[in-house]
Write a protein that holds these residues in place. Structure first.
Motif, short mmCIF file in Angstrom:
data_model
loop_
_atom_site.label_atom_id
_atom_site.label_comp_id
_atom_site.label_asym_id
_atom_site.label_seq_id
_atom_site.Cartn_x
_atom_site.Cartn_y
_atom_site.Cartn_z
N GLU A 1 12.35 -48.79 10.44
CA GLU A 1 13.68 -48.94 10.04
C GLU A 1 13.87 -50.34 9.53
OE1 GLU A 1 16.87 -47.30 11.95
OE2 GLU A 1 18.37 -48.03 10.58
N GLU A 2 13.53 -51.32 10.66
CA GLU A 2 13.83 -52.68 10.33
C GLU A 2 12.95 -53.32 9.04
OE1 GLU A 2 13.59 -54.78 14.00
OE2 GLU A 2 15.08 -53.54 14.93
N LYS A 3 11.87 -52.58 8.92
CA LYS A 3 11.01 -53.19 7.63
C LYS A 3 11.18 -52.16 6.33
CE LYS A 3 7.85 -55.94 9.91
NZ LYS A 3 7.48 -55.57 11.18
N GLY A 4 12.57 -51.73 6.26
CA GLY A 4 12.81 -50.93 5.20
C GLY A 4 12.19 -49.51 5.32
N PHE A 5 12.14 -49.09 6.37
CA PHE A 5 11.60 -47.49 6.31
C PHE A 5 9.95 -47.65 5.78
CE2 PHE A 5 16.09 -46.46 7.08
CZ PHE A 5 15.78 -45.71 8.14
N GLN A 6 9.36 -48.54 6.07
CA GLN A 6 8.04 -48.63 5.69
C GLN A 6 7.03 -47.98 6.71
OE1 GLN A 6 6.05 -50.94 2.92
NE2 GLN A 6 7.84 -49.91 2.18
N VAL A 7 6.08 -47.35 6.50
CA VAL A 7 5.07 -46.81 7.48
C VAL A 7 4.49 -47.82 8.37
CG1 VAL A 7 2.65 -45.64 7.84
CG2 VAL A 7 3.98 -45.21 5.56
N LYS A 8 4.41 -47.39 9.71
CA LYS A 8 4.14 -48.40 10.85
C LYS A 8 2.70 -48.82 10.70
CE LYS A 8 7.69 -46.99 14.11
NZ LYS A 8 8.05 -46.15 15.21
N PRO A 9 2.35 -49.92 11.33
CA PRO A 9 0.89 -50.44 11.09
C PRO A 9 -0.01 -49.29 11.86
CG PRO A 9 2.53 -52.25 11.68
CD PRO A 9 3.24 -50.96 11.59
N GLU A 10 0.41 -48.81 12.98
CA GLU A 10 -0.41 -47.91 13.59
C GLU A 10 -0.83 -46.67 12.79
OE1 GLU A 10 2.22 -49.30 14.88
OE2 GLU A 10 3.52 -47.93 16.03
N VAL A 11 0.23 -46.29 12.08
CA VAL A 11 0.12 -45.02 11.20
C VAL A 11 -0.82 -45.45 10.14
CG1 VAL A 11 1.24 -43.13 9.91
CG2 VAL A 11 2.34 -44.19 11.87
N LEU A 12 -0.73 -46.55 9.52
CA LEU A 12 -1.55 -47.20 8.41
C LEU A 12 -3.07 -47.09 8.95
CD1 LEU A 12 0.23 -50.04 6.84
CD2 LEU A 12 0.12 -47.71 5.65
N GLU A 13 -3.20 -47.46 10.23
CA GLU A 13 -4.50 -47.64 10.84
C GLU A 13 -5.40 -46.17 10.73
OE1 GLU A 13 -5.35 -49.68 14.61
OE2 GLU A 13 -4.17 -51.40 13.70
N LYS A 14 -4.58 -45.37 11.31
CA LYS A 14 -4.92 -44.05 11.60
C LYS A 14 -5.49 -43.41 10.29
CE LYS A 14 -3.01 -39.61 12.63
NZ LYS A 14 -1.60 -38.93 12.85
N HIS A 15 -4.35 -43.48 9.29
CA HIS A 15 -4.82 -42.76 8.24
C HIS A 15 -6.10 -43.46 7.27
CE1 HIS A 15 -2.10 -39.62 8.11
NE2 HIS A 15 -1.51 -40.00 8.83
N ALA A 16 -5.90 -44.94 7.45
CA ALA A 16 -7.17 -45.79 6.94
C ALA A 16 -8.43 -44.90 7.50
CB ALA A 16 -6.99 -47.18 6.99
N ALA A 17 -8.43 -44.81 8.69
CA ALA A 17 -9.55 -44.32 9.31
C ALA A 17 -9.87 -42.84 8.62
CB ALA A 17 -9.49 -44.38 10.74
N GLN A 18 -9.07 -42.31 8.29
CA GLN A 18 -9.33 -40.88 8.02
C GLN A 18 -9.42 -40.91 6.58
OE1 GLN A 18 -5.74 -38.67 8.96
NE2 GLN A 18 -6.30 -38.41 11.41
N LYS A 19 -9.39 -41.91 5.84
CA LYS A 19 -9.35 -42.11 4.43
C LYS A 19 -8.70 -41.18 3.60
CE LYS A 19 -14.15 -44.22 4.58
NZ LYS A 19 -13.96 -44.76 5.56
N VAL A 20 -7.31 -40.75 4.22
CA VAL A 20 -6.38 -39.92 3.54
C VAL A 20 -5.06 -40.50 3.57
CG1 VAL A 20 -6.27 -38.28 5.52
CG2 VAL A 20 -6.04 -37.51 3.21
N GLY A 21 -4.16 -40.31 2.59
CA GLY A 21 -2.63 -40.71 2.72
C GLY A 21 -2.16 -39.93 3.79
N VAL A 22 -0.93 -40.39 3.99
CA VAL A 22 -0.10 -39.80 4.96
C VAL A 22 0.53 -38.72 4.75
CG1 VAL A 22 2.23 -39.91 6.41
CG2 VAL A 22 0.55 -42.17 6.08
N ALA A 23 0.81 -38.51 3.26
CA ALA A 23 1.42 -37.11 2.71
C ALA A 23 1.64 -37.19 1.43
CB ALA A 23 2.93 -36.82 3.16
N VAL A 24 1.73 -36.23 0.39
CA VAL A 24 1.56 -36.27 -1.12
C VAL A 24 2.23 -37.56 -1.69
CG1 VAL A 24 2.24 -35.12 -3.07
CG2 VAL A 24 1.43 -33.90 -1.06
N GLY A 25 3.46 -37.83 -1.21
CA GLY A 25 4.36 -38.74 -1.81
C GLY A 25 3.90 -40.27 -1.15
#
Ligand SMILES: Cc1cc2nc3c(=O)[nH]c(=O)nc-3n(C[C@H](O)[C@H](O)[C@H](O)COP(=O)(O)OP(=O)(O)OC[C@H]3O[C@@H](n4cnc5c(N)ncnc54)[C@H](O)[C@@H]3O)c2cc1C
Length: 292
Positions: A251-275
């Protein structure tokens, strides 16, 4: 309504002395002009099967009700707070708190409050819902009643309720695919399923899509209705689709995806969701199938 009893419960199908199961309620929000349509047939099958299973089923037949589709000052009884600069969200929130929403909205909100499952049954119009159904969404799912800035997504008002889209298309499935001329159906469904339904907290069940209902032979239409009839038998037990929980975002970063979530999805080579694709491939069929 089922009383506490020592008989076999119609809902959970077990011998129970302590069953407090009330009959589950289903609301079908239905938008088609003709009782001879395929949408009417799909709606009728749902009413028949769910009623036979012991559920209480209510239908909001929007065209028959001549449901008003426009969000206007008439939706509030009495004076509005700021007539010079009318703001629908704020005014309807206040009116909802004061019991001053119009009778048609109040009645639909009563149905939503009582429902365990809501089914939207409609023909796809311009890759979305018909205007009369969009009007229902705009006017019934009001600020305060259906969402607040704090109560949305995984903390949403309706997180204990299920919801689903059931709709017909004219176009064939191949045209609404990742390689198809109209684009990926997952992208088409994202605004409604994430932006409206999950936003209000609903557990969103996989959509029921009657592909090319107006174009296929009768046998194919009959087969689609039979598949729907079968699915309805266990509909309320289905796992919902997966959406991004609130704690994915800072929330404090304007509701951006948290770094740990980014890391997880970068490893999976897929986005968090369609949007929320992070510039990566979309999670395939995440708007169509649970568990993706
Ligand atoms: C404004 C507008 C925008 C549109 N945008 C899109 C779009 O973006 N994408 C798209 O794909 N389409 C679009 N369409 C087409 C629309 O989605 C289809 O016409 C609609 O989905 C077909 O469903 P229906 O219930 O109206 O079919 P109907 O035409 O009512 O029925 C189809 C057939 O099913 C038969 N039928 C009825 N009952 C039964 C039964 N019990 N068993 C078996 N058969 C039965 C009917 O007799 C008929 O032959 C649009 C249409 C309009 C008007």
């Amino acid at each position: 309504m089922l009383e506490r009893s020592s008989k076999v419960c119609l809902i959970c199908s077990v011998l129970s002395t302590g069953c407090f199961n009330m009959a589950k309620k289903v609301l079908i929000v239905y938008a088609h002009q003709s009782p001879a349509s395929f949408n009417a047939a799909a709606k009728n099958v749902a009413v028949e099967v769910l009623t036979a299973k012991g559920y209480t089923v209510e239908v909001s037949d929007l065209y028959a009700m001549k449901f008003k589709a426009t969000a206007t000052t008439e939706d509030i009884t009495g004076d509005v707070k700021n007539a010079e600069h009318f703001c629908y969200g704020n005014e309807t929130k206040l009116a909802w708190e004061e019991g001053k929403l119009s009778a048609d909205i109040t009645e639909e909100q009563r149905k939503v409050t009582e429902a365990d499952l809501i089914v939207f049954q409609f023909p796809i119009y311009w890759l979305s819902v018909p205007a009369i159904m969009k009007g229902w969404i705009d006017r019934v799912l009001t600020l305060g009643f259906a969402y607040t800035p704090e109560k949305r997504y995984s903390n949403g008002v309706f997180k204990d309720k299920k919801v689903m889209l059931s709709f017909t298309t004219h176009e064939a499935e191949s045209t609404l695919s990742a390689n198809g001329i109209h684009g990926d159906i997952n992208v088409v469904l994202w605004p409604l399923q994430n932006g409206v339904l999950y936003y209000c907290g609903f557990q969103v069940l996989a959509p029921q899509i009657f592909w090319a209902a107006s174009g296929v032979p009768t046998e194919a239409r009959n087969a689609m209705l039979e598949a729907w009839r079968t699915r309805l038998q266990t509909l309320l037990e289905e796992e919902p689709l997966r959406f991004s929980p609130l704690d994915y975002f800072d929330e404090e970063k304007g509701f951006q995806v948290k770094p740990e979530v980014l890391e997880k999805h970068a490893a999976q080579k897929v986005g968090v969701a369609v949007g929320i694709h992070l510039g990566m491939p979309l999670p395939a069929n995440s708007q169509l199938k649970a568990g993706v």
